[in-house]
Design an enzyme around this catalytic site. Structure first.
Site, PDB file in Angstrom:
ATOM      1  N   ARG A  73      47.845  40.030   9.043  1.00 48.81           N
ATOM      2  CA  ARG A  73      48.018  38.944   8.484  1.00 48.81           C
ATOM      3  C   ARG A  73      48.404  38.889   7.014  1.00 48.81           C
ATOM      4  O   ARG A  73      47.582  39.595   6.211  1.00 48.81           O
ATOM      5  CB  ARG A  73      47.025  37.748   8.724  1.00 48.81           C
ATOM      6  CG  ARG A  73      47.449  36.657   8.857  1.00 48.81           C
ATOM      7  CD  ARG A  73      46.526  35.505   9.147  1.00 48.81           C
ATOM      8  NE  ARG A  73      46.482  35.328  10.731  1.00 48.81           N
ATOM      9  CZ  ARG A  73      45.527  34.391  11.159  1.00 48.81           C
ATOM     10  NH1 ARG A  73      44.934  33.508  10.472  1.00 48.81           N
ATOM     11  NH2 ARG A  73      45.607  34.206  12.585  1.00 48.81           N
ATOM     12  N   SER A 175      48.453  31.378  12.709  1.00 44.65           N
ATOM     13  CA  SER A 175      47.502  30.037  13.067  1.00 44.65           C
ATOM     14  C   SER A 175      47.496  29.068  12.150  1.00 44.65           C
ATOM     15  O   SER A 175      48.840  28.388  11.864  1.00 44.65           O
ATOM     16  CB  SER A 175      46.135  30.850  13.461  1.00 44.65           C
ATOM     17  OG  SER A 175      45.210  29.544  13.826  1.00 44.65           O
ATOM     18  N   ASP A 332      45.521  23.060  16.073  1.00 44.20           N
ATOM     19  CA  ASP A 332      46.228  23.660  14.746  1.00 44.20           C
ATOM     20  C   ASP A 332      47.587  24.250  15.263  1.00 44.20           C
ATOM     21  O   ASP A 332      47.826  24.153  16.683  1.00 44.20           O
ATOM     22  CB  ASP A 332      45.115  24.721  14.281  1.00 44.20           C
ATOM     23  CG  ASP A 332      45.098  26.044  15.059  1.00 44.20           C
ATOM     24  OD1 ASP A 332      45.474  25.775  16.399  1.00 44.20           O
ATOM     25  OD2 ASP A 332      44.667  27.076  14.491  1.00 44.20           O
ATOM     26  N   ASP A 334      49.022  26.920  16.157  1.00 44.98           N
ATOM     27  CA  ASP A 334      49.198  27.769  17.506  1.00 44.98           C
ATOM     28  C   ASP A 334      48.186  27.616  18.281  1.00 44.98           C
ATOM     29  O   ASP A 334      48.428  28.069  19.372  1.00 44.98           O
ATOM     30  CB  ASP A 334      49.045  29.370  16.901  1.00 44.98           C
ATOM     31  CG  ASP A 334      47.599  29.561  16.670  1.00 44.98           C
ATOM     32  OD1 ASP A 334      46.984  28.667  15.924  1.00 44.98           O
ATOM     33  OD2 ASP A 334      47.334  30.750  16.808  1.00 44.98           O
ATOM     34  N   ASP A 336      45.317  27.149  19.157  1.00 42.94           N
ATOM     35  CA  ASP A 336      44.137  27.988  19.496  1.00 42.94           C
ATOM     36  C   ASP A 336      42.882  27.472  19.011  1.00 42.94           C
ATOM     37  O   ASP A 336      41.710  27.835  19.706  1.00 42.94           O
ATOM     38  CB  ASP A 336      44.138  29.585  19.303  1.00 42.94           C
ATOM     39  CG  ASP A 336      44.027  29.870  17.785  1.00 42.94           C
ATOM     40  OD1 ASP A 336      44.379  28.805  16.817  1.00 42.94           O
ATOM     41  OD2 ASP A 336      43.918  31.017  17.619  1.00 42.94           O
ATOM     42  N   ARG A 337      42.764  26.354  17.990  1.00 44.52           N
ATOM     43  CA  ARG A 337      41.759  25.451  17.641  1.00 44.52           C
ATOM     44  C   ARG A 337      42.064  23.982  17.993  1.00 44.52           C
ATOM     45  O   ARG A 337      42.945  23.790  18.063  1.00 44.52           O
ATOM     46  CB  ARG A 337      41.500  25.791  16.155  1.00 44.52           C
ATOM     47  CG  ARG A 337      41.345  27.118  15.896  1.00 44.52           C
ATOM     48  CD  ARG A 337      41.867  27.547  14.344  1.00 44.52           C
ATOM     49  NE  ARG A 337      41.249  28.530  13.656  1.00 44.52           N
ATOM     50  CZ  ARG A 337      40.507  28.657  12.909  1.00 44.52           C
ATOM     51  NH1 ARG A 337      39.803  27.508  12.327  1.00 44.52           N
ATOM     52  NH2 ARG A 337      39.761  29.863  12.525  1.00 44.52           N
ATOM     53  N   GLU A 434      33.041  29.896  18.058  1.00 45.64           N
ATOM     54  CA  GLU A 434      32.814  30.095  16.759  1.00 45.64           C
ATOM     55  C   GLU A 434      32.994  28.780  16.013  1.00 45.64           C
ATOM     56  O   GLU A 434      33.754  27.879  16.514  1.00 45.64           O
ATOM     57  CB  GLU A 434      33.589  31.303  16.165  1.00 45.64           C
ATOM     58  CG  GLU A 434      35.417  30.932  16.465  1.00 45.64           C
ATOM     59  CD  GLU A 434      36.367  32.048  15.893  1.00 45.64           C
ATOM     60  OE1 GLU A 434      35.795  32.934  15.326  1.00 45.64           O
ATOM     61  OE2 GLU A 434      37.476  31.569  15.606  1.00 45.64           O
ATOM     62  N   SER A 436      34.163  27.723  13.300  1.00 47.50           N
ATOM     63  CA  SER A 436      35.563  27.267  12.820  1.00 47.50           C
ATOM     64  C   SER A 436      36.496  26.856  13.816  1.00 47.50           C
ATOM     65  O   SER A 436      37.648  27.137  14.173  1.00 47.50           O
ATOM     66  CB  SER A 436      36.221  28.612  12.116  1.00 47.50           C
ATOM     67  OG  SER A 436      36.053  29.740  12.847  1.00 47.50           O
ATOM     68  N   LYS A 448      39.946  32.069  22.053  1.00 47.98           N
ATOM     69  CA  LYS A 448      39.799  30.652  21.864  1.00 47.98           C
ATOM     70  C   LYS A 448      41.134  29.963  22.193  1.00 47.98           C
ATOM     71  O   LYS A 448      42.117  30.487  22.203  1.00 47.98           O
ATOM     72  CB  LYS A 448      39.290  30.344  20.406  1.00 47.98           C
ATOM     73  CG  LYS A 448      40.391  30.897  19.322  1.00 47.98           C
ATOM     74  CD  LYS A 448      39.802  30.500  17.852  1.00 47.98           C
ATOM     75  CE  LYS A 448      40.678  31.121  16.922  1.00 47.98           C
ATOM     76  NZ  LYS A 448      40.465  32.611  16.761  1.00 47.98           N
TER      77      LYS A 448
END
Length: 589
Positions: A73, A175, A332, A334, A336-337, A434, A436, A448
């Site tokens: 990243r 992300s 978010d 992408d 995944d959260r 997790e 976050s 996730k």
């Protein structure tokens, strides 16, 4: 740069030698200008060269990206340590070389490629273009590639790798990072993100094939090669079908009076969350119109991270008030959260932390399992997981209910790999997280997943609503039953790696060499675990049970009063993060 006899600097930039006084830099400049075929990034390097910006050239060209907690990243732009066409080609060539070594059936099984909606005009760099180049490198080597025809949530890539029995996959995403960034996230055949030693080995292979191969730049292959397949419809259908495994109250969902607002933060989430709600029997959530469609500039938020709370949820909270919706779900960019906010009696919004949501998810997934299990299922076969910097609330629930709880190093890649091991040994994993705001309900995906988490929260809220209980009230009930867990997590920004290193080295040599601090203010420190060096004072052999993680800094302090505090560096951003938690037993709450 030496004066050229032909006089015209521009036309001769390509003809080395360059004389910056630094042979390593001269070589790197020559390589970049020979290999980069993207006019915009090539021009960025040429301009720096023309203006004698040697320090910046060195920063951009004399180092490489390494794998953090979420793959490669970096910022988009020109240079070997940035994300751009050339570095993505190099990374994929390295991947090809490594996978060819690991799998004799690589060319039968193929490779999955997905992407989000990021982009940067000044570098003519977008996630979609980088995904096409990734595919082109492999297609040119006769590898079948499953390239999604449009943007997808990150969890779709690991899901597709497992479902299509591919050897690996890549998701082009950064992300929730700032808009300037992008990334290259790698999944192994087991559907989990790569961990050691694969990451180190892939980096070695990238180093060995930095020069683009013939055909690597040929992104037309994506339109012409018979080896390219589009898995979108098939994977989306299978994913939605698998969601039904974690839906327990479809009938009730279809009748609920609750209204939900969903924001996809200018990213990929909108269509997929709408479909997931349909699968669970809900009416569609109300989208935030200004944030529903992809926008690589994330123009309505100061940063595209829903973890930042109320300040970035402004538009969705105002819409919810207008629409009389009590719950806001934010995925978010992408998807995944997941962040969740609930309107309270007094008119304020409660934005739940990742740890608070995990307490609710843990209670919910276990409760649903208990009510739906067959007679002969043993609770001893059930597992929940969390990363070591996350709340220990699942541990408290596990102790009281009799199932297993395990913790891993920070990063969902460790959770994914561990879940795979447990499943292969006949265990059942209900939930993992997790702090976050990364959650995984069930095990259809080994990463996730904000899409499934969003719809599970909606079902939980609808179920509680039938008993006139809010999410916040239920959270208090969970704490009253299993013990209060109060945590504080935040971060400091630090852009200088040497400063970060010296902060941690000072903690390791506090009052004297090789001595950690014994107090923090007036509070006595009982034990210290340093995962970077592998030391743990609480263990008889003084060795950390968690695997050593030399590349990142992480020290945990256990205090006499029961508080546990961890200081670590982020694997994806220039942050020093801290996590502190007090856990009370139920009788002392």
């Amino acid at each position: 740069m030496a004066e050229n006899a032909e006089g015209d600097l521009n036309s001769n930039l390509l003809h080395a030698p360059y004389h910056t006084g630094d042979p390593q830099l001269d070589t790197a400049i020559g390589q970049w200008l020979r290999w980069d075929k993207n006019p915009k990034t090539k021009e960025q390097i040429e301009n720096l060269l023309r203006n004698g910006m040697n320090k910046e050239l060195r920063d951009r060209l004399c180092c490489r990206m390494t794998f953090g907690t979420a793959g490669l990243r970096s910022a988009m732009g020109a240079g070997f340590c940035y994300i751009n066409d050339l570095t993505v080609i190099q990374s994929t060539q390295g991947m090809y070389k490594y996978l060819e070594r690991c799998f004799s059936n690589f060319k039968q099984r193929g490779f999955v490629v997905g992407y989000d909606t990021r982009g940067q005009v000044t570098s003519s760099c977008s996630s979609q273009r980088l995904a096409k180049l990734t595919a082109a490198v492999l297609l040119a080597k006769d590898v079948p590639v499953y390239l999604f025809s449009r943007y997808v949530p990150t969890p779709f890539v690991p899901y597709a790798v497992q479902e299509l029995k591919a050897v690996a996959g890549v998701m082009i995403t950064a992300s929730h990072n700032r808009k300037e960034d992008n990334g290259y996230k790698v999944y192994w055949e087991n559907g989990a993100q790569i961990t050691s030693p694969h990451d180190k080995e892939i980096l070695k292979c990238i180093e060995e094939c930095v020069e683009p191969w013939n055909g690597s730049w040929n992104d037309n292959l994506v339109d012409t090669s018979p080896l390219k397949r589009d898995p979108l419809q098939d994977i989306c259908r299978r994913y939605m079908e698998d969601l039904k495994k974690i839906c327990f109250y479809r009938e009730l969902n279809s009748k609920t009076t609750l209204k939900f607002v969903h924001t996809s933060f200018h990213g990929v989430g909108h269509d997929y969350v709408q479909l997931a709600f349909q699968v669970f029997g809900f009416k569609p959530p109300i989208p935030v119109p200004e944030q529903k469609d992809p926008d690589p500039d994330f123009s309505t938020v100061k940063c595209p991270n829903p973890e930042e709370g109320e300040s970035v949820l402004e538009l969705s909270l105002r819409l919810a008030e207008k629409e009389n919706a009590r719950i806001v779900l934010a995925t978010d960019p992408d998807a995944d959260r997941l962040a969740v906010a609930e309107l309270q009696e007094n008119g304020d919004w409660k934005v739940f932390t990742g740890n608070e949501l995990a307490a609710l998810f843990g209670w919910w997934m276990f409760d649903c399992w208990k009510k739906n299990k067959s007679r002969n299922t043993d609770v001893k076969n059930i597992y929940m997981l969390a990363t070591t910097v996350s709340s220990k609330i699942l541990k408290a629930i596990a102790l009281k209910e009799g199932f297993h709880f395990e913790e891993t190093l920070p990063g969902f890649k460790w959770i994914g790999s561990r879940i795979k091991d447990l499943l292969e040994n006949g265990k059942e994993v209900l939930f993992a997280f997790e702090e976050s705001i990364g959650f995984l309900c069930g095990t259809s995906v080994l990463d996730k997943d904000g899409v499934s988490a969003a719809v599970v929260v909606a079902e939980m809220a609808s179920y509680l609503e039938t008993m006139n209980i809010t999410l916040k009230q239920q959270l208090i009930k969970v704490y009253e039953k299993y013990g209060y867990h109060i945590s504080k997590t935040s971060y400091f920004l630090c852009y200088d790696p040497t400063t970060i290193k010296s902060i941690f080295e000072r903690l390791r040599n506090f009052d004297s060499p090789k001595e950690y601090p014994k107090f923090c203010g007036t509070f006595a420190i009982l034990h210290i675990r340093d995962v970077t060096t592998g030391y743990d004072s609480s263990q008889p052999n003084k060795k950390s049970v968690l695997p050593v993680s030399k590349n990142s800094q992480m020290i945990t302090f256990s205090f006499q009063n029961g508080c546990v505090a961890t200081l670590r560096t982020s694997g994806t951003e220039p942050k020093i993060k801290y996590y502190a938690e007090m856990c009370a037993s139920p009788d002392q709450s």
